[in-house]
Design an enzyme around this catalytic site. Sequence first.
Site, PDB file in Angstrom:
ATOM      1  N   ASP A   1      37.667  91.729 126.641  1.00 29.71           N
ATOM      2  CA  ASP A   1      36.213  91.678 126.634  1.00 29.71           C
ATOM      3  C   ASP A   1      35.714  93.115 126.402  1.00 29.71           C
ATOM      4  O   ASP A   1      36.469  94.072 126.615  1.00 29.71           O
ATOM      5  CB  ASP A   1      35.746  91.147 127.996  1.00 29.71           C
ATOM      6  CG  ASP A   1      34.267  91.324 128.205  1.00 29.71           C
ATOM      7  OD1 ASP A   1      33.491  90.867 127.350  1.00 29.71           O
ATOM      8  OD2 ASP A   1      33.877  91.942 129.217  1.00 29.71           O
TER       9      ASP A   1
ATOM     10  N   ASP B   1      31.844  94.535 126.959  1.00 31.10           N
ATOM     11  CA  ASP B   1      30.853  95.065 127.906  1.00 31.10           C
ATOM     12  C   ASP B   1      31.293  94.831 129.346  1.00 31.10           C
ATOM     13  O   ASP B   1      31.519  93.694 129.764  1.00 31.10           O
ATOM     14  CB  ASP B   1      29.488  94.420 127.645  1.00 31.10           C
ATOM     15  CG  ASP B   1      28.950  94.828 126.279  1.00 31.10           C
ATOM     16  OD1 ASP B   1      28.820  96.036 126.049  1.00 31.10           O
ATOM     17  OD2 ASP B   1      28.708  93.938 125.442  1.00 31.10           O
TER      18      ASP B   1
ATOM     19  N   ARG C   1      18.935  86.915 126.746  1.00 28.15           N
ATOM     20  CA  ARG C   1      18.434  87.588 127.956  1.00 28.15           C
ATOM     21  C   ARG C   1      16.961  87.935 127.786  1.00 28.15           C
ATOM     22  O   ARG C   1      16.152  87.756 128.698  1.00 28.15           O
ATOM     23  CB  ARG C   1      19.272  88.863 128.149  1.00 28.15           C
ATOM     24  CG  ARG C   1      19.332  89.391 129.557  1.00 28.15           C
ATOM     25  CD  ARG C   1      20.436  90.441 129.653  1.00 28.15           C
ATOM     26  NE  ARG C   1      21.738  89.845 129.454  1.00 28.15           N
ATOM     27  CZ  ARG C   1      22.748  90.436 128.803  1.00 28.15           C
ATOM     28  NH1 ARG C   1      22.611  91.655 128.308  1.00 28.15           N
ATOM     29  NH2 ARG C   1      23.893  89.810 128.659  1.00 28.15           N
TER      30      ARG C   1
ATOM     31  N   ARG D   1      16.684  93.874 117.837  1.00 27.71           N
ATOM     32  CA  ARG D   1      17.073  94.743 116.717  1.00 27.71           C
ATOM     33  C   ARG D   1      16.908  96.218 117.119  1.00 27.71           C
ATOM     34  O   ARG D   1      17.802  97.035 116.920  1.00 27.71           O
ATOM     35  CB  ARG D   1      16.202  94.422 115.497  1.00 27.71           C
ATOM     36  CG  ARG D   1      16.659  95.036 114.196  1.00 27.71           C
ATOM     37  CD  ARG D   1      15.651  94.797 113.077  1.00 27.71           C
ATOM     38  NE  ARG D   1      14.364  95.454 113.316  1.00 27.71           N
ATOM     39  CZ  ARG D   1      14.134  96.762 113.203  1.00 27.71           C
ATOM     40  NH1 ARG D   1      15.127  97.560 112.859  1.00 27.71           N
ATOM     41  NH2 ARG D   1      12.937  97.273 113.447  1.00 27.71           N
TER      42      ARG D   1
ATOM     43  N   ASN E   1      27.488  96.898 117.721  1.00 28.66           N
ATOM     44  CA  ASN E   1      27.562  97.539 119.041  1.00 28.66           C
ATOM     45  C   ASN E   1      29.008  97.914 119.395  1.00 28.66           C
ATOM     46  O   ASN E   1      29.257  98.978 119.970  1.00 28.66           O
ATOM     47  CB  ASN E   1      26.996  96.608 120.120  1.00 28.66           C
ATOM     48  CG  ASN E   1      25.491  96.413 119.978  1.00 28.66           C
ATOM     49  OD1 ASN E   1      24.814  97.256 119.393  1.00 28.66           O
ATOM     50  ND2 ASN E   1      24.980  95.319 120.485  1.00 28.66           N
TER      51      ASN E   1
END
Length: 261
Positions: A9, A11, A56, A83, A128
């Site tokens: 994973d 994050d 979220r 964004r 990310n």
Amino acid sequence: MALRALIWDVDGTLAETERDGHRLAFNDAFAAMGLPWHWSVDRYGELLTTSGGLERLLRDLAERDDAPRSAGERLALARELHRRKNAAYARRVACDAIALRPGVLRLMQQARAHGARLAIATTTGRANVDALLSRQLGAEWSDAFDAVVCAEDAPLKKPHPQVYLLALLRLALRADEALAVEDSPQGVASARAAGIEVLLARSTYFAACEGRGAIAVCNGLEGAVSARGIPDAAQVHWPWLCDLHRRTLRTTRTANPQSAY
Ligand code: XBP
Ligand code: MG
């Protein structure tokens, strides 16, 4: 059946990206759009029970009085905020703000030295992951991984198993040949739903997570790790994980001889 892959994973597991990375970047995006909103450390912790940054935002917007009333307007606003958040996140992690968690690199190197493969299974977007890992591992970071599965590939967010099922498919491995490393209850549930055993390395936001479903639990890879039926180890290391994996398969096979295990 030997342990052939570690599926990571991102994050909370590879790095503590949430509190001082994504959260601050969401706040950057609110400020950039002139919105008087701010996600505190505690509020963000509540919101983290929803996987996915866009999801979220939509949850938060639905819960506030000062957000647009129509669902269409809320979706458009959430997309623009998301964004901008991702752009702010990339800027933040590019300046070395968020390091890998202790032991991550060591365990990756041990696994690879023993011929195992590495993969990534994350709810966050590819940009990310790229921003974080090119800073921490170098521009060629993806060469170390045989599969990198992100939000673009697996739109059904954890705890849905899609991201892990796709990682197995790309690795061409069965669930009992891999082990997932996760930090959160949604992550553990996602991997388990794909049939993969999980090591839970609790992150700050999930420090109280009991680890239901995980075969081993620790607060970090460099600290003590415990699992049922095997002596604790002072740190998570490859031979210990292989031993645990082997014993787990043996127990599962004995309990259920017809299973894939
Ligand atoms: C954690 C998440 C993500 C990140 C933010 O992903 O739920 O939503 O918080 O990233 P994982 P995005 O633990 O599976 O790596 O804004 O790109 O969703
Ligand atoms: Mg996580």
